[in-house]
Write an enzyme that holds these catalytic residues in place. Structure first.
Site, PDB file in Angstrom:
ATOM      1  N   ASP A  89      -1.466   5.029  -6.322  1.00 37.27           N
ATOM      2  CA  ASP A  89      -0.024   4.862  -6.170  1.00 37.27           C
ATOM      3  C   ASP A  89       0.722   5.887  -6.640  1.00 37.27           C
ATOM      4  OD1 ASP A  89      -0.866   1.848  -5.865  1.00 37.27           O
ATOM      5  OD2 ASP A  89       0.785   1.947  -4.766  1.00 37.27           O
ATOM      6  N   GLY A 147       0.926  -1.138   0.029  1.00 43.21           N
ATOM      7  CA  GLY A 147       0.020  -0.050   0.005  1.00 43.21           C
ATOM      8  C   GLY A 147       0.748   1.178  -0.022  1.00 43.21           C
ATOM      9  N   ARG A 179      10.443  -1.135  -4.316  1.00 40.73           N
ATOM     10  CA  ARG A 179       9.093  -0.957  -5.439  1.00 40.73           C
ATOM     11  C   ARG A 179       9.141   0.220  -6.043  1.00 40.73           C
ATOM     12  NH1 ARG A 179       3.650  -3.170  -3.102  1.00 40.73           N
ATOM     13  NH2 ARG A 179       3.502  -3.695  -5.272  1.00 40.73           N
ATOM     14  N   GLN A 220      -5.475  -9.080  -2.431  1.00 40.67           N
ATOM     15  CA  GLN A 220      -5.618  -7.961  -1.372  1.00 40.67           C
ATOM     16  C   GLN A 220      -7.155  -7.576  -0.958  1.00 40.67           C
ATOM     17  OE1 GLN A 220      -3.675  -7.735  -4.192  1.00 40.67           O
ATOM     18  NE2 GLN A 220      -1.867  -6.428  -3.360  1.00 40.67           N
ATOM     19  N   ASN A 260      -2.784   2.712 -10.131  1.00 35.56           N
ATOM     20  CA  ASN A 260      -3.353   1.873  -9.000  1.00 35.56           C
ATOM     21  C   ASN A 260      -3.401   0.419  -9.344  1.00 35.56           C
ATOM     22  OD1 ASN A 260      -4.535   1.917  -6.187  1.00 35.56           O
ATOM     23  ND2 ASN A 260      -6.375   1.321  -6.963  1.00 35.56           N
TER      24      ASN A 260
HETATM   25  O1  MRU Z   1       0.763  -3.832  -4.468  1.00 36.33           O
HETATM   26  P1  MRU Z   1       0.095  -3.158  -3.532  1.00 36.33           P
HETATM   27  O2  MRU Z   1      -0.887  -4.039  -2.616  1.00 36.33           O
HETATM   28  O3  MRU Z   1       0.968  -2.319  -2.733  1.00 36.33           O
HETATM   29  O4  MRU Z   1      -0.908  -1.993  -4.305  1.00 36.33           O
HETATM   30  C1  MRU Z   1      -1.775  -1.396  -3.340  1.00 36.33           C
HETATM   31  C2  MRU Z   1      -2.692  -0.477  -4.145  1.00 36.33           C
HETATM   32  O5  MRU Z   1      -2.800  -0.537  -5.147  1.00 36.33           O
HETATM   33  C3  MRU Z   1      -3.342   0.514  -3.397  1.00 36.33           C
HETATM   34  O6  MRU Z   1      -4.702   0.687  -3.931  1.00 36.33           O
HETATM   35  C4  MRU Z   1      -2.709   2.089  -3.292  1.00 36.33           C
HETATM   36  O7  MRU Z   1      -1.246   1.649  -2.855  1.00 36.33           O
HETATM   37  C5  MRU Z   1      -3.291   2.976  -2.409  1.00 36.33           C
HETATM   38  S1  MRU Z   1      -3.328   2.374  -0.819  1.00 36.33           S
HETATM   39  C6  MRU Z   1      -3.939   3.655   0.110  1.00 36.33           C
END
Ligand code: MRU
Length: 361
Positions: free
Chosen positions: A237, A47, A89, A196, A247
């Site tokens: 993101d 996230g 990342r 998720q 995202n």
């Molecule tokens: O791969 P992830 O689980 O880190 O991806 C997370 C997302 O895409 C969320 O929607 C984004 O980071 C926003 S979290 C407030």
């Protein structure tokens, strides 16, 4: 909230290991910066805002553990820790934003000396965490007006407490509306391949006793034709200057479906997710993860041996499909290329001058 996503401990960083949810609530104690970087890379914590906080705490930990007596070697150690965090990342800009904040503190080591800089770094990491929770609460206050009693709200991936310092962005809006005694239905996309939505969003809503219905990613369109969905709330993101938003993979498809069915599609994010150095979504780096996430499920193969797969972890939703962007400064309407800049300037002004008026006031 009944749990903490991440905590600073005297001897390390404690992370709720999201890879084990919902079966197990187990904490991971990271004792050095590399362990924090590994937790980010392997998605024990994930996230956008949460990985920014983790990176900041990892850098503070590197400072705490440093035995350097010379500012030059201290700087070198800390630069290495910053680089290690940057490599974890690539898509979420919050991570780079948090590392830059920590780097600014590191750079002042010649002024403050090593011991004070160590304390300042811990303080900065804790500030980033505290500010994030406050920001999410503000986002919730702005966003809750958009949810009406009886609505069906669809969300994708996890943009909740688990993805932030606490409370969440898209889920923060849901928490705020629920706390006002509005009653509505929440649908969570399962969110292949890491689930998720099914594992994390469903788990954290259940902790707060908010009923949620999990659907597979390919069911959203059908639910929309049935009139079950009134609005879509997703996190982000990285948001480019023109409003294009990266995202979790699958967000773009939801936005297209929403447009077709005339359903408002909202992006919910703190202004630290805005990247005004990037003109449009085509400049956003998209992380590609191991194809094993697609070809295997919990260690067992689900595709024939040797078959090819492709695993982009994010997609980009063009700004034209986004109804508005909900931030801690207010709800940003179109045209995004003009309004995002105004709101970002406001973020800078806010931190320097107190609280000036919003552009729409
Ligand atoms: O791969 P992830 O689980 O880190 O991806 C997370 C997302 O895409 C969320 O929607 C984004 O980071 C926003 S979290 C407030």
């Amino acid at each position: 909230m009944k749990f903490r996503t991440i905590e600073w401990k005297r001897d390390g960083v404690r992370i709720l290991d999201q890879r084990r949810l919902p079966q197990e609530v187990r904490y991971l104690d990271c004792r050095d910066a590399s362990a924090v970087a590994q937790a980010i890379r392997t998605m024990a914590i994930r996230g956008a805002p949460a990985i920014g906080i983790a990176a900041a705490m990892g850098i503070a930990l590197a400072a705490r553990k440093s035995l350097s007596h010379q500012p030059k070697s201290f700087l070198k150690t800390l630069e290495k820790a910053c680089d290690e965090m940057r490599q974890t990342r690539p898509t979420a800009v919050n991570l780079f934003w948090a590392v830059d904040r920590m780097k600014n503190v590191v750079n002042e080591v010649c002024t403050y000396g090593i011991d004070e800089t160590k304390d300042r770094l811990v303080k900065e990491a804790l500030n980033i965490l505290k500010e994030d929770v406050e920001i999410n609460r503000k986002i919730g206050i702005y966003g809750k007006k958009l949810i009406k009693d009886g609505d069906g709200v669809l969300t994708h991936c996890n943009a909740g407490t688990l993805a932030t310092g606490g409370y969440g962005t898209a889920l923060g809006v849901i928490y705020a509306a629920w706390a006002e005694r509005k009653r509505f239905r929440v649908f969570a996309d399962e969110t292949r391949p890491q689930l998720q939505g099914a594992r994390l969003t469903a788990w954290e809503l259940a902790q707060e006793k908010i009923p949620v219905t999990v659907i597979t990613d390919n069911m959203a369109g059908w639910l929309m034709t049935k009139g079950e969905i009134n609005l879509v709330l997703v996190g982000a993101d990285r948001i480019a200057r023109n409003g294009d938003t990266a995202n979790k993979i699958g967000t773009y498809s939801l936005a297209v479906l929403s447009k077709w069915h005339n359903i408002p599609f909202y992006v919910v994010a703190p202004t630290s997710t805005l990247d005004l150095t990037i003109r449009s979504g085509s400049d956003i780096p998209i992380e590609e993860r191991s194809i094993r996430e697609i070809t295997h499920f919990r260690g067992s193969p689900i595709t024939p041996k040797g078959v090819k797969a492709f695993n982009p972890a994010f997609d980009v939703t063009p700004h034209s499909l986004i109804h508005a962007i909900i931030t801690e400064k207010g709800i940003i309407q179109k045209p995004f290329h003009k309004n995002l800049k105004k709101y970002l300037q406001l973020r800078i002004l806010n931190s320097e001058l107190g609280t000036p008026k919003r552009p729409d006031e």
